[in-house]
Write a protein that holds these residues in place. Structure first.
Motif, PDB file in Angstrom:
ATOM      1  N   PHE A 138      -8.544  -0.247  -2.499  1.00 25.46           N
ATOM      2  CA  PHE A 138      -7.590   0.631  -3.168  1.00 25.46           C
ATOM      3  C   PHE A 138      -6.894  -0.116  -4.307  1.00 25.46           C
ATOM      4  O   PHE A 138      -6.694   0.430  -5.402  1.00 25.46           O
ATOM      5  CB  PHE A 138      -6.555   1.175  -2.179  1.00 25.46           C
ATOM      6  CG  PHE A 138      -5.368   1.791  -2.841  1.00 25.46           C
ATOM      7  CD1 PHE A 138      -4.170   1.110  -2.938  1.00 25.46           C
ATOM      8  CD2 PHE A 138      -5.467   3.043  -3.437  1.00 25.46           C
ATOM      9  CE1 PHE A 138      -3.082   1.661  -3.594  1.00 25.46           C
ATOM     10  CE2 PHE A 138      -4.383   3.600  -4.096  1.00 25.46           C
ATOM     11  CZ  PHE A 138      -3.193   2.909  -4.178  1.00 25.46           C
ATOM     12  N   ASN A 172       0.923  12.569  -1.787  1.00 26.42           N
ATOM     13  CA  ASN A 172       1.985  12.468  -0.781  1.00 26.42           C
ATOM     14  C   ASN A 172       2.268  10.998  -0.522  1.00 26.42           C
ATOM     15  O   ASN A 172       1.347  10.201  -0.402  1.00 26.42           O
ATOM     16  CB  ASN A 172       1.558  13.117   0.548  1.00 26.42           C
ATOM     17  CG  ASN A 172       1.308  14.589   0.385  1.00 26.42           C
ATOM     18  OD1 ASN A 172       2.177  15.341  -0.033  1.00 26.42           O
ATOM     19  ND2 ASN A 172       0.081  15.013   0.701  1.00 26.42           N
ATOM     20  N   THR A 173       3.545  10.667  -0.398  1.00 24.54           N
ATOM     21  CA  THR A 173       3.923   9.284  -0.087  1.00 24.54           C
ATOM     22  C   THR A 173       3.946   9.115   1.432  1.00 24.54           C
ATOM     23  O   THR A 173       4.473   9.984   2.131  1.00 24.54           O
ATOM     24  CB  THR A 173       5.326   8.979  -0.648  1.00 24.54           C
ATOM     25  OG1 THR A 173       5.337   9.310  -2.023  1.00 24.54           O
ATOM     26  CG2 THR A 173       5.682   7.526  -0.467  1.00 24.54           C
ATOM     27  N   PRO A 174       3.370   8.029   1.947  1.00 17.07           N
ATOM     28  CA  PRO A 174       3.432   7.810   3.403  1.00 17.07           C
ATOM     29  C   PRO A 174       4.892   7.709   3.857  1.00 17.07           C
ATOM     30  O   PRO A 174       5.724   7.127   3.171  1.00 17.07           O
ATOM     31  CB  PRO A 174       2.719   6.478   3.608  1.00 17.07           C
ATOM     32  CG  PRO A 174       1.959   6.244   2.362  1.00 17.07           C
ATOM     33  CD  PRO A 174       2.649   6.955   1.269  1.00 17.07           C
ATOM     34  N   TRP A 227       0.831  -1.208   0.000  1.00 17.63           N
ATOM     35  CA  TRP A 227       0.000   0.000   0.000  1.00 17.63           C
ATOM     36  C   TRP A 227       0.862   1.254   0.000  1.00 17.63           C
ATOM     37  O   TRP A 227       0.601   2.205  -0.737  1.00 17.63           O
ATOM     38  CB  TRP A 227      -0.924  -0.019   1.221  1.00 17.63           C
ATOM     39  CG  TRP A 227      -1.674   1.255   1.441  1.00 17.63           C
ATOM     40  CD1 TRP A 227      -2.826   1.658   0.818  1.00 17.63           C
ATOM     41  CD2 TRP A 227      -1.324   2.308   2.333  1.00 17.63           C
ATOM     42  NE1 TRP A 227      -3.209   2.893   1.276  1.00 17.63           N
ATOM     43  CE2 TRP A 227      -2.300   3.316   2.204  1.00 17.63           C
ATOM     44  CE3 TRP A 227      -0.273   2.509   3.232  1.00 17.63           C
ATOM     45  CZ2 TRP A 227      -2.269   4.502   2.941  1.00 17.63           C
ATOM     46  CZ3 TRP A 227      -0.241   3.690   3.961  1.00 17.63           C
ATOM     47  CH2 TRP A 227      -1.230   4.674   3.810  1.00 17.63           C
ATOM     48  N   SER A 228       1.955   1.214   0.802  1.00 20.69           N
ATOM     49  CA  SER A 228       2.786   2.417   0.940  1.00 20.69           C
ATOM     50  C   SER A 228       3.664   2.662  -0.290  1.00 20.69           C
ATOM     51  O   SER A 228       4.220   3.752  -0.441  1.00 20.69           O
ATOM     52  CB  SER A 228       3.665   2.294   2.191  1.00 20.69           C
ATOM     53  OG  SER A 228       4.668   1.322   1.994  1.00 20.69           O
ATOM     54  N   GLU A 229       3.801   1.643  -1.180  1.00 21.02           N
ATOM     55  CA  GLU A 229       4.713   1.777  -2.325  1.00 21.02           C
ATOM     56  C   GLU A 229       3.992   2.148  -3.617  1.00 21.02           C
ATOM     57  O   GLU A 229       4.497   1.894  -4.714  1.00 21.02           O
ATOM     58  CB  GLU A 229       5.485   0.455  -2.517  1.00 21.02           C
ATOM     59  CG  GLU A 229       6.538   0.240  -1.439  1.00 21.02           C
ATOM     60  CD  GLU A 229       6.999  -1.215  -1.344  1.00 21.02           C
ATOM     61  OE1 GLU A 229       6.530  -2.064  -2.131  1.00 21.02           O
ATOM     62  OE2 GLU A 229       7.833  -1.504  -0.467  1.00 21.02           O
ATOM     63  N   TRP A 230       2.824   2.759  -3.515  1.00 13.99           N
ATOM     64  CA  TRP A 230       2.064   3.153  -4.704  1.00 13.99           C
ATOM     65  C   TRP A 230       2.891   4.099  -5.576  1.00 13.99           C
ATOM     66  O   TRP A 230       2.866   3.988  -6.797  1.00 13.99           O
ATOM     67  CB  TRP A 230       0.750   3.826  -4.284  1.00 13.99           C
ATOM     68  CG  TRP A 230      -0.145   4.150  -5.439  1.00 13.99           C
ATOM     69  CD1 TRP A 230      -0.224   3.499  -6.639  1.00 13.99           C
ATOM     70  CD2 TRP A 230      -1.096   5.209  -5.502  1.00 13.99           C
ATOM     71  NE1 TRP A 230      -1.183   4.080  -7.435  1.00 13.99           N
ATOM     72  CE2 TRP A 230      -1.727   5.129  -6.765  1.00 13.99           C
ATOM     73  CE3 TRP A 230      -1.494   6.217  -4.629  1.00 13.99           C
ATOM     74  CZ2 TRP A 230      -2.723   6.022  -7.169  1.00 13.99           C
ATOM     75  CZ3 TRP A 230      -2.484   7.096  -5.026  1.00 13.99           C
ATOM     76  CH2 TRP A 230      -3.082   7.004  -6.293  1.00 13.99           C
ATOM     77  N   GLU A 255      -6.601   0.799  -8.117  1.00 14.50           N
ATOM     78  CA  GLU A 255      -5.314   0.927  -8.810  1.00 14.50           C
ATOM     79  C   GLU A 255      -5.321   0.066 -10.087  1.00 14.50           C
ATOM     80  O   GLU A 255      -4.855   0.492 -11.145  1.00 14.50           O
ATOM     81  CB  GLU A 255      -4.179   0.480  -7.885  1.00 14.50           C
ATOM     82  CG  GLU A 255      -2.802   0.791  -8.439  1.00 14.50           C
ATOM     83  CD  GLU A 255      -1.673   0.186  -7.615  1.00 14.50           C
ATOM     84  OE1 GLU A 255      -1.927  -0.343  -6.517  1.00 14.50           O
ATOM     85  OE2 GLU A 255      -0.527   0.255  -8.094  1.00 14.50           O
ATOM     86  N   PRO A 305      -1.857   7.056 -12.617  1.00  9.59           N
ATOM     87  CA  PRO A 305      -2.144   7.858 -11.418  1.00  9.59           C
ATOM     88  C   PRO A 305      -1.175   7.468 -10.300  1.00  9.59           C
ATOM     89  O   PRO A 305      -0.776   6.307 -10.181  1.00  9.59           O
ATOM     90  CB  PRO A 305      -3.583   7.472 -11.048  1.00  9.59           C
ATOM     91  CG  PRO A 305      -3.912   6.260 -11.824  1.00  9.59           C
ATOM     92  CD  PRO A 305      -2.929   6.104 -12.925  1.00  9.59           C
ATOM     93  N   GLY A 306      -0.825   8.470  -9.473  1.00  7.68           N
ATOM     94  CA  GLY A 306       0.081   8.237  -8.349  1.00  7.68           C
ATOM     95  C   GLY A 306      -0.335   9.089  -7.165  1.00  7.68           C
ATOM     96  O   GLY A 306      -1.217   9.943  -7.290  1.00  7.68           O
ATOM     97  N   PRO A 307       0.295   8.906  -6.004  1.00  4.10           N
ATOM     98  CA  PRO A 307      -0.155   9.620  -4.797  1.00  4.10           C
ATOM     99  C   PRO A 307       0.271  11.088  -4.802  1.00  4.10           C
ATOM    100  O   PRO A 307       1.260  11.465  -5.429  1.00  4.10           O
ATOM    101  CB  PRO A 307       0.565   8.867  -3.676  1.00  4.10           C
ATOM    102  CG  PRO A 307       1.783   8.302  -4.321  1.00  4.10           C
ATOM    103  CD  PRO A 307       1.428   8.016  -5.739  1.00  4.10           C
TER     104      PRO A 307
END
Lengths: 148, 305
Positions: free
Chosen positions: B201, B89-91, B56-59, B205, B85-87
């Motif tokens: 999610f 902000n990255t967690p 999830w965090s590596e989107w 994606e 599409p991308g985030p």
């Protein structure tokens, strides 16, 4: 609500927040799926599909942000539970160690008796002394295990 | 002669005591904690898997997967290729570590619970046998055969330490489970709904990537023949497959988490120090739960390898 402590109210606020964030994220993702389905529909021109695709990116981006907030809120809410579980882990480890100690005491007794059986004889044979170093090492090893 | 008679009487009494305790041991040892141990250990293995949170965090990284292809397409004049599409902000690492810590604490707890339910925790047969072997080497005035029998009987009595130890650890297991059931249910409930959102999610994606695939191949078409069209179809399927595997694995993971919660609650109410009907039913329930957890774990490992 009367009689509730500040901690209860804070926890309740966090509890609502975590569930709410994920609920909103899920709603946005459902909406994103609905919009995405139109991109492969023959009812739109290529340019319209491109436009929908580009504009819809913000929906999944926003859902991701709400998930981030949801996870932050969840960690804050469950921090107390996690700390209490860590203490339970230490408690269980202490019980296992107690059982381990009982077993080790018996092993140490056996080690001492094995050494005694070599030394406590009417006529001591020099060759039987050769086994002593290994037995002593075993005894030291078991005592060290006990003190860990 | 007197010493011999006294020793003989001691040996006979020891033998009777030994037989009585043996029967008691057999009766009480029927309800062992293997089912509890296996359930706890498998639950620990499942919840040690934190790949879903990493995924999830590596989107951001995945959104750049086709950047080299997009760069190549950019060289075609008059066209600007669309991107994945991308985030926004990255967690941060701290954010993801905090979430992973919630899974980890369940794993540690279940691991210790399983350790407490191990037979080795209370079975001191090896140590008692070692003690008897050492006693047999001690010099004795009594004939060797008889001394060995006395030592063996003594060792059997030592092994009966298992009875009070077993009763004590059952009591402690149930006490620990009772004290921590509320926290376990809270953690499992929270994690179950949050990773359910992660599954949603991943569905989103997948849709985004497939739409990008459709649009980019429409904008930059290959030769229009059957082989190219067939290859296009195969390529699309190969893109979809990992997403579908992960989504299915997460749903199994969610169901397994729910089962872990239910099983923990059942241990709280149904574990008994005696071989009662409720304990038997509990162990059957835990056996089934264990199979579900193992299956979910295997599916999860394959999907996230």
């Amino acid at each position: 609500m009367t009689g509730q402590t500040n901690t209860d109210q804070t926890n309740q606020k966090n509890e609502l927040a975590a569930d709410d964030f994920f609920f909103i994220a899920n709603q946005l993702l459902d909406f994103y799926q609905t919009v995405s389905a139109h991109i492969q529909s023959p009812n739109f021109t290529k340019e319209e599909k491109m436009e929908i695709y580009e504009q819809s990116k913000s929906i999944i981006q926003l859902s991701y942000e709400f998930q981030r907030m949801g996870f932050k809120s969840l960690c804050a809410k469950l921090n107390v539970s996690a700390e209490e579980l860590k203490r339970a882990v230490a408690n269980a480890a202490a019980i296992i160690k107690t059982h381990f100690v009982i077993g080790k005491c018996i092993e140490i007794t056996a080690d001492i008796i094995a050494i005694g059986s070599i030394l406590a004889v009417p006529v001591l044979k020099p060759t039987s002394l050769l086994a002593l170093p290994e037995l002593l090492t075993e005894l030291v090893h078991d005592v060290n295990d006990l003190t860990k | 002669m007197k010493k011999f008679t006294e020793t003989n009487i001691f040996f006979r009494r020891s033998e009777s005591v030994f037989i009585v305790f043996c029967i008691t041991l057999m009766i009480s040892s029927c309800a062992n904690l293997t089912a509890v141990r296996d359930f706890a250990k498998q639950s620990a293995s499942l919840t040690s898997g934190q790949e879903v949170i990493d995924y999830w965090s590596e989107w951001n990284e995945r959104s750049k997967e086709f950047d080299d292809i997009i760069a190549k397409l950019s060289t075609i004049k008059g066209k600007t290729p669309i991107t994945l599409p991308g985030p926004i902000n990255t967690p941060s690492k701290e954010e993801t570590d905090n979430v992973k810590a919630l899974l980890l604490v369940i794993s540690m707890y279940m691991n210790k619970l399983g350790g407490l339910a191990e037979d080795d925790a209370v079975d001191l047969s090896k140590q008692a046998d070692g003690l008897v072997a050492s006693l047999n080497k001690l010099p004795s005035e009594i004939p060797e055969e008889k001394q060995k029998k006395i030592n063996t009987a003594y060792g059997s009595i030592i092994k009966l330490i298992k009875l009070p130890l077993d009763a004590y650890r059952r009591y402690k297991i149930q006490e620990i489970v009772k004290e921590n059931d509320e926290n376990i249910q809270l953690l499992i409930g929270g994690l179950k709904s949050s990773i359910g959102s992660v599954a949603k999610f991943i569905e989103g994606e997948k849709s985004g990537v497939i739409n990008w695939y459709h649009l980019i191949t429409e904008e930059y078409p290959a030769c229009l023949n059957f082989s190219s069209a067939y290859q296009w179809k195969k390529d699309k399927e190969s893109i979809i497959e990992p997403y579908n595997k992960k989504i299915a694995a997460i749903h199994s993971f969610q169901n397994a988490l729910e089962t872990i919660g239910k099983s923990h609650a059942k241990i709280k109410t149904d574990l008994s120090s005696f071989n009662t009907e409720s304990s038997k039913q509990l162990f059957l329930f835990l056996d089934d739960a264990c199979k579900q957890i193992v299956s979910a774990h295997e599916q999860y490992i394959i999907a996230f390898e």
